[in-house]
Design an enzyme around this catalytic site. Structure first.
Site, PDB file in Angstrom:
ATOM      1  N   ASN A   1       8.075  -4.558   1.128  1.00 32.71           N
ATOM      2  CA  ASN A   1       9.324  -3.818   1.301  1.00 32.71           C
ATOM      3  C   ASN A   1      10.501  -4.752   1.568  1.00 32.71           C
ATOM      4  O   ASN A   1      11.149  -4.678   2.605  1.00 32.71           O
ATOM      5  CB  ASN A   1       9.183  -2.787   2.433  1.00 32.71           C
ATOM      6  CG  ASN A   1       8.753  -3.403   3.737  1.00 32.71           C
ATOM      7  OD1 ASN A   1       8.033  -4.395   3.750  1.00 32.71           O
ATOM      8  ND2 ASN A   1       9.189  -2.847   4.844  1.00 32.71           N
TER       9      ASN A   1
ATOM     10  N   ALA B   1      14.375 -10.899  12.920  1.00 30.33           N
ATOM     11  CA  ALA B   1      15.829 -10.758  12.791  1.00 30.33           C
ATOM     12  C   ALA B   1      16.434  -9.966  13.949  1.00 30.33           C
ATOM     13  O   ALA B   1      17.503 -10.307  14.457  1.00 30.33           O
ATOM     14  CB  ALA B   1      16.166 -10.079  11.464  1.00 30.33           C
ATOM     15  N   TRP B   2      15.773  -8.932  14.351  1.00 33.27           N
ATOM     16  CA  TRP B   2      16.304  -8.050  15.383  1.00 33.27           C
ATOM     17  C   TRP B   2      16.251  -8.738  16.745  1.00 33.27           C
ATOM     18  O   TRP B   2      17.254  -8.804  17.460  1.00 33.27           O
ATOM     19  CB  TRP B   2      15.490  -6.758  15.377  1.00 33.27           C
ATOM     20  CG  TRP B   2      15.783  -5.815  16.491  1.00 33.27           C
ATOM     21  CD1 TRP B   2      15.049  -5.646  17.623  1.00 33.27           C
ATOM     22  CD2 TRP B   2      16.895  -4.922  16.596  1.00 33.27           C
ATOM     23  NE1 TRP B   2      15.622  -4.696  18.420  1.00 33.27           N
ATOM     24  CE2 TRP B   2      16.756  -4.225  17.821  1.00 33.27           C
ATOM     25  CE3 TRP B   2      17.991  -4.634  15.765  1.00 33.27           C
ATOM     26  CZ2 TRP B   2      17.663  -3.268  18.238  1.00 33.27           C
ATOM     27  CZ3 TRP B   2      18.895  -3.674  16.192  1.00 33.27           C
ATOM     28  CH2 TRP B   2      18.729  -3.003  17.415  1.00 33.27           C
TER      29      TRP B   2
ATOM     30  N   THR C   1       0.833  -1.192   0.000  1.00 33.57           N
ATOM     31  CA  THR C   1       0.000   0.000   0.000  1.00 33.57           C
ATOM     32  C   THR C   1       0.878   1.256   0.000  1.00 33.57           C
ATOM     33  O   THR C   1       2.027   1.216   0.420  1.00 33.57           O
ATOM     34  CB  THR C   1      -0.887   0.047   1.254  1.00 33.57           C
ATOM     35  OG1 THR C   1      -0.056  -0.140   2.386  1.00 33.57           O
ATOM     36  CG2 THR C   1      -1.952  -1.021   1.210  1.00 33.57           C
ATOM     37  N   GLY C   2       0.288   2.330  -0.444  1.00 34.80           N
ATOM     38  CA  GLY C   2       0.929   3.651  -0.376  1.00 34.80           C
ATOM     39  C   GLY C   2       2.325   3.678  -0.964  1.00 34.80           C
ATOM     40  O   GLY C   2       2.589   3.111  -2.017  1.00 34.80           O
ATOM     41  N   ARG C   3       3.221   4.310  -0.232  1.00 34.60           N
ATOM     42  CA  ARG C   3       4.588   4.501  -0.713  1.00 34.60           C
ATOM     43  C   ARG C   3       5.333   3.182  -0.901  1.00 34.60           C
ATOM     44  O   ARG C   3       6.261   3.089  -1.697  1.00 34.60           O
ATOM     45  CB  ARG C   3       5.367   5.370   0.280  1.00 34.60           C
ATOM     46  CG  ARG C   3       5.069   6.846   0.173  1.00 34.60           C
ATOM     47  CD  ARG C   3       5.869   7.623   1.201  1.00 34.60           C
ATOM     48  NE  ARG C   3       5.654   7.102   2.542  1.00 34.60           N
ATOM     49  CZ  ARG C   3       6.583   6.527   3.294  1.00 34.60           C
ATOM     50  NH1 ARG C   3       7.809   6.403   2.864  1.00 34.60           N
ATOM     51  NH2 ARG C   3       6.281   6.096   4.503  1.00 34.60           N
TER      52      ARG C   3
ATOM     53  N   GLU D   1       1.341  -7.092  15.242  1.00 34.25           N
ATOM     54  CA  GLU D   1       2.426  -8.026  15.570  1.00 34.25           C
ATOM     55  C   GLU D   1       2.216  -8.667  16.942  1.00 34.25           C
ATOM     56  O   GLU D   1       2.568  -9.833  17.138  1.00 34.25           O
ATOM     57  CB  GLU D   1       3.784  -7.317  15.487  1.00 34.25           C
ATOM     58  CG  GLU D   1       4.950  -8.265  15.351  1.00 34.25           C
ATOM     59  CD  GLU D   1       6.227  -7.573  14.873  1.00 34.25           C
ATOM     60  OE1 GLU D   1       6.621  -7.802  13.725  1.00 34.25           O
ATOM     61  OE2 GLU D   1       6.827  -6.806  15.646  1.00 34.25           O
TER      62      GLU D   1
END
Ligand SMILES: *[C@@H]1O[C@H](CO)[C@@H](O)[C@H](O)[C@H]1NC(C)=O
Ligand SMILES: *[C@@H]1O[C@H](CO)[C@@H](O)[C@H](O)[C@H]1NC(C)=O
Length: 307
Positions: free
Chosen positions: A174, A195-196, A84-86, A262
């Site tokens: 993304n 991952a973090w 969506t969007g950008r 999340e």
């Protein structure tokens, strides 16, 4: 009663009946884990969970054995892409280009691209076994993007996706695929390690802790912290997750609470343990320097606040 809530309840009821119907269908026979998975091949990481689900790291799986097994099944794999969007402007083209090279190569793939504005669609060229369907997103619930996307995904799973694919993934657009994201990732219910947080040595994971929330995981509990940008499984399992998520949102709204997508996903996988986990190699974060345990990044996601 407001209209949005009534809509949620309606979708929730439809999902419930769908799930009942599904339970009477035959299960696909699973390959034996030891035929293709060797947890000792990647030391220094968790390769098997406490409930004996495999965690797929580079080196632990034998793709050739898996290819022989899945190659006989005439599979179709769906990939719902949230763009969506950008996100659509910036990443969708690269996402599809890299996915057509690395996502389930050699298998029939349907990309379900969920966009909020058709004019944002770049020129997309799928590979020979791949097709693209652009799904129209209804409702402009801009302040709760995931709620809107998941409601729409549920409607499309019920309407057609369940008849079109054997397995379904849902990912935000993304990200860029860098190496093969193959059949080793297929399973009934697939969760992605974050991952973090995987490499953070902490008890203090960012779960929802408010006891009144349906997403609450009390301190001292929880298994792993899962990445909300990837979920996989059979269409049935994904529907089941969306149903629980919507039910949770409805109940939380009654109590004036509002947990993140999340958090709900983490709570779902805490209660319904996933049958397979993907190592952070499958959703690496471009801002992080990969530690020695990360042997091969399959897909890297660009940090983006909107998600
Ligand atoms: C494989 O699946 C596709 C799509 O579901 C179908 O069109 C095709 O006939 C199938 N092929 C075989 C050999 O079953
Ligand atoms: C719920 O969360 C969304 C997104 O995080 C936010 O925009 C919205 O204002 C929140 N609503 C309430 C009632 O807290």
């Amino acid at each position: 009663m407001n209209c949005k809530r009534r809509m949620l309840l309606l979708i929730s009821c439809v999902l419930y009946f769908m799930l009942l119907e599904y339970h009477f269908r035959d299960e696909v026979e699973e390959l034996r884990l030891s035929d293709w998975f060797n947890p000792r091949k990647h030391p220094d990481v968790v390769t098997t969970t406490g409930w004996l689900a495999p965690v797929i790291w580079e080196g632990t799986f034998n793709r050739q054995v898996l290819e022989e097994y899945y190659g006989r099944q005439n599979l179709t794999i769906g990939l719902a892409v949230l763009a969506t969007g950008r996100i659509a402007d910036q990443y969708l083209e690269l996402f599809i280009q890299s996915a057509s090279k690395h996502f389930m190569t050699g298998y029939r793939v349907i990309f379900y691209i969920m966009v909020d504005a058709f004019h944002r669609l770049p020129n997309l060229e799928p590979g020979p076994l791949q097709t693209i369907q652009v799904l129209d997103i209804r409702g402009h619930d801009a302040d709760d993007l995931h709620l809107m996307l998941m409601k729409n995904l549920a409607v499309h799973i019920v309407g057609h996706i369940q008849d079109e694919v054997d397995f379904l993934f849902s990912m935000t657009a993304n990200r860029v695929f860098q190496n093969d994201f193959g059949v080793e990732t297929l399973g009934t219910s697939v969760a992605q390690l974050h991952a973090w947080w995987y490499f953070k040595n902490t008890e203090n994971l960012p779960y929802e802790r408010r006891p009144g929330s349906t997403a609450c995981i009390p301190l001292g509990q929880g298994d792993f912290y899962y990445d909300g940008t990837v979920i996989g499984g059979t269409p049935l399992e994904i529907l089941n997750f969306i149903k629980e998520y919507l039910d949770g949102i409805i109940r939380d709204k009654e109590n004036g609470l509002n947990s993140t997508y999340e958090s709900h996903l983490n709570k779902y996988f805490f209660i319904h343990k996933p049958t397979k986990l993907l190592s952070p190699e499958y959703s690496w974060d471009t801002v992080l320097w990969p530690p020695a345990q990360v042997w091969l990044v399959k897909a890297a996601r660009c940090s983006e606040r909107a998600f």
